[in-house]
Design an enzyme around this catalytic site. Sequence first.
Site, PDB file in Angstrom:
ATOM      1  N   TYR A  54       0.829  -1.217   0.000  1.00 51.84           N
ATOM      2  CA  TYR A  54       0.000   0.000   0.000  1.00 51.84           C
ATOM      3  C   TYR A  54       0.858   1.260   0.000  1.00 51.84           C
ATOM      4  O   TYR A  54       0.439   2.312  -0.500  1.00 51.84           O
ATOM      5  CB  TYR A  54      -1.009  -0.047   1.159  1.00 51.84           C
ATOM      6  CG  TYR A  54      -2.134  -1.006   0.793  1.00 51.84           C
ATOM      7  CD1 TYR A  54      -2.144  -2.321   1.253  1.00 51.84           C
ATOM      8  CD2 TYR A  54      -3.129  -0.609  -0.105  1.00 51.84           C
ATOM      9  CE1 TYR A  54      -3.127  -3.206   0.851  1.00 51.84           C
ATOM     10  CE2 TYR A  54      -4.108  -1.496  -0.523  1.00 51.84           C
ATOM     11  CZ  TYR A  54      -4.100  -2.799  -0.052  1.00 51.84           C
ATOM     12  OH  TYR A  54      -5.069  -3.684  -0.477  1.00 51.84           O
ATOM     13  N   GLN A  87     -15.459   0.950  -5.594  1.00 55.22           N
ATOM     14  CA  GLN A  87     -14.636  -0.131  -5.052  1.00 55.22           C
ATOM     15  C   GLN A  87     -13.172   0.327  -4.991  1.00 55.22           C
ATOM     16  O   GLN A  87     -12.325  -0.346  -4.428  1.00 55.22           O
ATOM     17  CB  GLN A  87     -14.746  -1.391  -5.924  1.00 55.22           C
ATOM     18  CG  GLN A  87     -16.157  -1.960  -5.997  1.00 55.22           C
ATOM     19  CD  GLN A  87     -16.260  -3.057  -7.015  1.00 55.22           C
ATOM     20  OE1 GLN A  87     -15.839  -4.191  -6.795  1.00 55.22           O
ATOM     21  NE2 GLN A  87     -16.795  -2.721  -8.173  1.00 55.22           N
ATOM     22  N   ASN A  88     -12.914   1.481  -5.608  1.00 57.13           N
ATOM     23  CA  ASN A  88     -11.529   1.949  -5.711  1.00 57.13           C
ATOM     24  C   ASN A  88     -11.062   2.537  -4.388  1.00 57.13           C
ATOM     25  O   ASN A  88     -11.856   3.124  -3.641  1.00 57.13           O
ATOM     26  CB  ASN A  88     -11.411   3.016  -6.812  1.00 57.13           C
ATOM     27  CG  ASN A  88     -11.796   2.457  -8.175  1.00 57.13           C
ATOM     28  OD1 ASN A  88     -11.833   1.247  -8.361  1.00 57.13           O
ATOM     29  ND2 ASN A  88     -12.104   3.329  -9.109  1.00 57.13           N
ATOM     30  N   VAL A  89      -9.788   2.380  -4.141  1.00 58.48           N
ATOM     31  CA  VAL A  89      -9.210   2.938  -2.909  1.00 58.48           C
ATOM     32  C   VAL A  89      -8.423   4.212  -3.231  1.00 58.48           C
ATOM     33  O   VAL A  89      -7.834   4.821  -2.343  1.00 58.48           O
ATOM     34  CB  VAL A  89      -8.321   1.889  -2.192  1.00 58.48           C
ATOM     35  CG1 VAL A  89      -9.172   0.700  -1.750  1.00 58.48           C
ATOM     36  CG2 VAL A  89      -7.155   1.420  -3.049  1.00 58.48           C
ATOM     37  N   ASP A  90      -8.470   4.618  -4.527  1.00 59.08           N
ATOM     38  CA  ASP A  90      -7.784   5.873  -4.870  1.00 59.08           C
ATOM     39  C   ASP A  90      -8.684   7.056  -4.500  1.00 59.08           C
ATOM     40  O   ASP A  90      -9.855   6.885  -4.156  1.00 59.08           O
ATOM     41  CB  ASP A  90      -7.399   5.887  -6.375  1.00 59.08           C
ATOM     42  CG  ASP A  90      -8.600   5.916  -7.323  1.00 59.08           C
ATOM     43  OD1 ASP A  90      -8.656   5.069  -8.244  1.00 59.08           O
ATOM     44  OD2 ASP A  90      -9.482   6.772  -7.140  1.00 59.08           O
ATOM     45  N   HIS A 105     -14.342  -0.397  -0.339  1.00 62.94           N
ATOM     46  CA  HIS A 105     -13.169  -1.216  -0.001  1.00 62.94           C
ATOM     47  C   HIS A 105     -12.084  -0.418   0.710  1.00 62.94           C
ATOM     48  O   HIS A 105     -10.939  -0.864   0.788  1.00 62.94           O
ATOM     49  CB  HIS A 105     -12.612  -1.891  -1.266  1.00 62.94           C
ATOM     50  CG  HIS A 105     -13.587  -2.855  -1.865  1.00 62.94           C
ATOM     51  ND1 HIS A 105     -13.492  -3.306  -3.171  1.00 62.94           N
ATOM     52  CD2 HIS A 105     -14.685  -3.436  -1.349  1.00 62.94           C
ATOM     53  CE1 HIS A 105     -14.502  -4.139  -3.412  1.00 62.94           C
ATOM     54  NE2 HIS A 105     -15.242  -4.227  -2.329  1.00 62.94           N
ATOM     55  N   THR A 180     -16.000  -1.880 -13.859  1.00 58.92           N
ATOM     56  CA  THR A 180     -15.777  -2.947 -12.881  1.00 58.92           C
ATOM     57  C   THR A 180     -16.138  -4.274 -13.526  1.00 58.92           C
ATOM     58  O   THR A 180     -17.100  -4.381 -14.273  1.00 58.92           O
ATOM     59  CB  THR A 180     -16.596  -2.756 -11.586  1.00 58.92           C
ATOM     60  OG1 THR A 180     -16.472  -3.922 -10.761  1.00 58.92           O
ATOM     61  CG2 THR A 180     -18.064  -2.482 -11.852  1.00 58.92           C
ATOM     62  N   SER A 181     -15.326  -5.301 -13.189  1.00 55.47           N
ATOM     63  CA  SER A 181     -15.584  -6.630 -13.784  1.00 55.47           C
ATOM     64  C   SER A 181     -16.731  -7.336 -13.069  1.00 55.47           C
ATOM     65  O   SER A 181     -17.105  -8.447 -13.434  1.00 55.47           O
ATOM     66  CB  SER A 181     -14.310  -7.482 -13.690  1.00 55.47           C
ATOM     67  OG  SER A 181     -13.949  -7.637 -12.308  1.00 55.47           O
TER      68      SER A 181
HETATM   69  N1  APR Z   1     -12.560   2.350 -19.066  1.00 57.35           N
HETATM   70  C1  APR Z   1     -13.579   1.631 -18.495  1.00 57.35           C
HETATM   71  N2  APR Z   1     -13.440   0.369 -18.047  1.00 57.35           N
HETATM   72  C2  APR Z   1     -12.227  -0.195 -18.188  1.00 57.35           C
HETATM   73  C3  APR Z   1     -11.118   0.470 -18.771  1.00 57.35           C
HETATM   74  C4  APR Z   1     -11.329   1.803 -19.212  1.00 57.35           C
HETATM   75  N3  APR Z   1     -10.339   2.513 -19.780  1.00 57.35           N
HETATM   76  N4  APR Z   1     -10.050  -0.378 -18.760  1.00 57.35           N
HETATM   77  C5  APR Z   1     -10.485  -1.520 -18.177  1.00 57.35           C
HETATM   78  N5  APR Z   1     -11.783  -1.430 -17.865  1.00 57.35           N
HETATM   79  C6  APR Z   1     -12.658  -2.416 -17.206  1.00 57.35           C
HETATM   80  C7  APR Z   1     -12.284  -3.853 -17.474  1.00 57.35           C
HETATM   81  O1  APR Z   1     -12.883  -4.317 -18.687  1.00 57.35           O
HETATM   82  C8  APR Z   1     -12.897  -4.548 -16.252  1.00 57.35           C
HETATM   83  O2  APR Z   1     -14.263  -4.874 -16.476  1.00 57.35           O
HETATM   84  O3  APR Z   1     -12.528  -2.241 -15.815  1.00 57.35           O
HETATM   85  C9  APR Z   1     -12.801  -3.481 -15.155  1.00 57.35           C
HETATM   86  C10 APR Z   1     -11.692  -3.749 -14.171  1.00 57.35           C
HETATM   87  O4  APR Z   1     -12.025  -4.925 -13.464  1.00 57.35           O
HETATM   88  P1  APR Z   1     -11.110  -5.344 -12.224  1.00 57.35           P
HETATM   89  O5  APR Z   1      -9.680  -5.200 -12.608  1.00 57.35           O
HETATM   90  O6  APR Z   1     -11.633  -6.664 -11.739  1.00 57.35           O
HETATM   91  O7  APR Z   1     -11.379  -4.214 -11.154  1.00 57.35           O
HETATM   92  P2  APR Z   1     -12.616  -4.105 -10.158  1.00 57.35           P
HETATM   93  O8  APR Z   1     -13.855  -4.637 -10.785  1.00 57.35           O
HETATM   94  O9  APR Z   1     -12.629  -2.697  -9.671  1.00 57.35           O
HETATM   95  O10 APR Z   1     -12.176  -5.066  -8.942  1.00 57.35           O
HETATM   96  C11 APR Z   1     -13.052  -5.122  -7.855  1.00 57.35           C
HETATM   97  O11 APR Z   1     -11.500  -6.504  -6.637  1.00 57.35           O
HETATM   98  O12 APR Z   1      -9.385  -7.007  -5.947  1.00 57.35           O
HETATM   99  C12 APR Z   1     -10.558  -6.395  -5.574  1.00 57.35           C
HETATM  100  O13 APR Z   1     -10.729  -4.733  -3.961  1.00 57.35           O
HETATM  101  C13 APR Z   1     -10.350  -4.953  -5.273  1.00 57.35           C
HETATM  102  O14 APR Z   1     -11.901  -3.163  -5.595  1.00 57.35           O
HETATM  103  C14 APR Z   1     -11.282  -4.248  -6.242  1.00 57.35           C
HETATM  104  C15 APR Z   1     -12.281  -5.337  -6.587  1.00 57.35           C
END
Ligand code: APR
Length: 234
Positions: A54, A87-90, A105, A180-181
């Site tokens: 972190y 969900q972002n920590v930024d 988170h 978010t995925s």
């Molecule tokens: N614009 C929009 N979406 C985007 C871009 C972009 N430029 N680039 C990538 N993505 C999408 C990807 O297609 C994906 O669906 O952002 C999503 C990122 O997914 P993850 O990496 O799984 O991130 P997130 O969903 O925020 O993860 C959730 O998992 O590890 C934990 O605590 C952590 O908060 C996090 C949580």
Amino acid sequence: MKKRIAVLTGAGVSAESGLGTYRDNGGLWDNYDPMVVASAEGWARNPGLVLDFYNMQREKLKEVQPNTAHRLIAELEKDYVVDVITQNVDNLHERAGSTHVVHLHGEATKIRPENSCNDYDGFSEKLVVDIGYGAVHLGDKAPNGAQYRPHIVFFGEAVPMIERAVELVSQADIVLIVGTSLQVYPAAGLYRYARAGAPIYLIDPADVALFDKRVHHIQKVATEGMQEFVGLLK
Ligand code: APR
């Protein structure tokens, strides 16, 4: 009376600011094992590794700026009551001007004594310290003598803000999901609390397999998708 928008964001909204996502190719979890650097067990086993991870996240935050997507989300507040549930920590939503941000988170710029329960309400807020982009090391103790830990919800810990987030989504007239995925619960299930008749938009360049016919997918990156979304509201 202004209409309400609930904006559910993940790492994708900060991707164009230069912060990595977690699960895209080359994402954070390709390079670090979340169970080592972001879980309750990882903290118990080797807190120094977690603190270093972190510290690195905070270092990166110093170098990046909010992008157009963060700014357009903040500008929605001119015409709507906007609740950002991230969900972002930024801290990029706040730096772009969003005034109602729920961090499901936790927040990378904050720390708290490791013996304070993961309870955002009441007592632990008083113990939470904002260190900006500073570093924390083993031996850095709170006034109560406990080791400082990241104010992050580790894997394996409760998500204390989830009830508040459900309330906000269920009050929204429009639900917007950005970047978010939708793989990490309970955050991933939040959009399902949208009221009947409330439109749901998803901005994500990937083929996110959503089986919910209510969701209108804007298959673009956040900066472009937000411009399209704002156009749809006019
Ligand atoms: N614009 C929009 N979406 C985007 C871009 C972009 N430029 N680039 C990538 N993505 C999408 C990807 O297609 C994906 O669906 O952002 C999503 C990122 O997914 P993850 O990496 O799984 O991130 P997130 O969903 O925020 O993860 C959730 O998992 O590890 C934990 O605590 C952590 O908060 C996090 C949580």
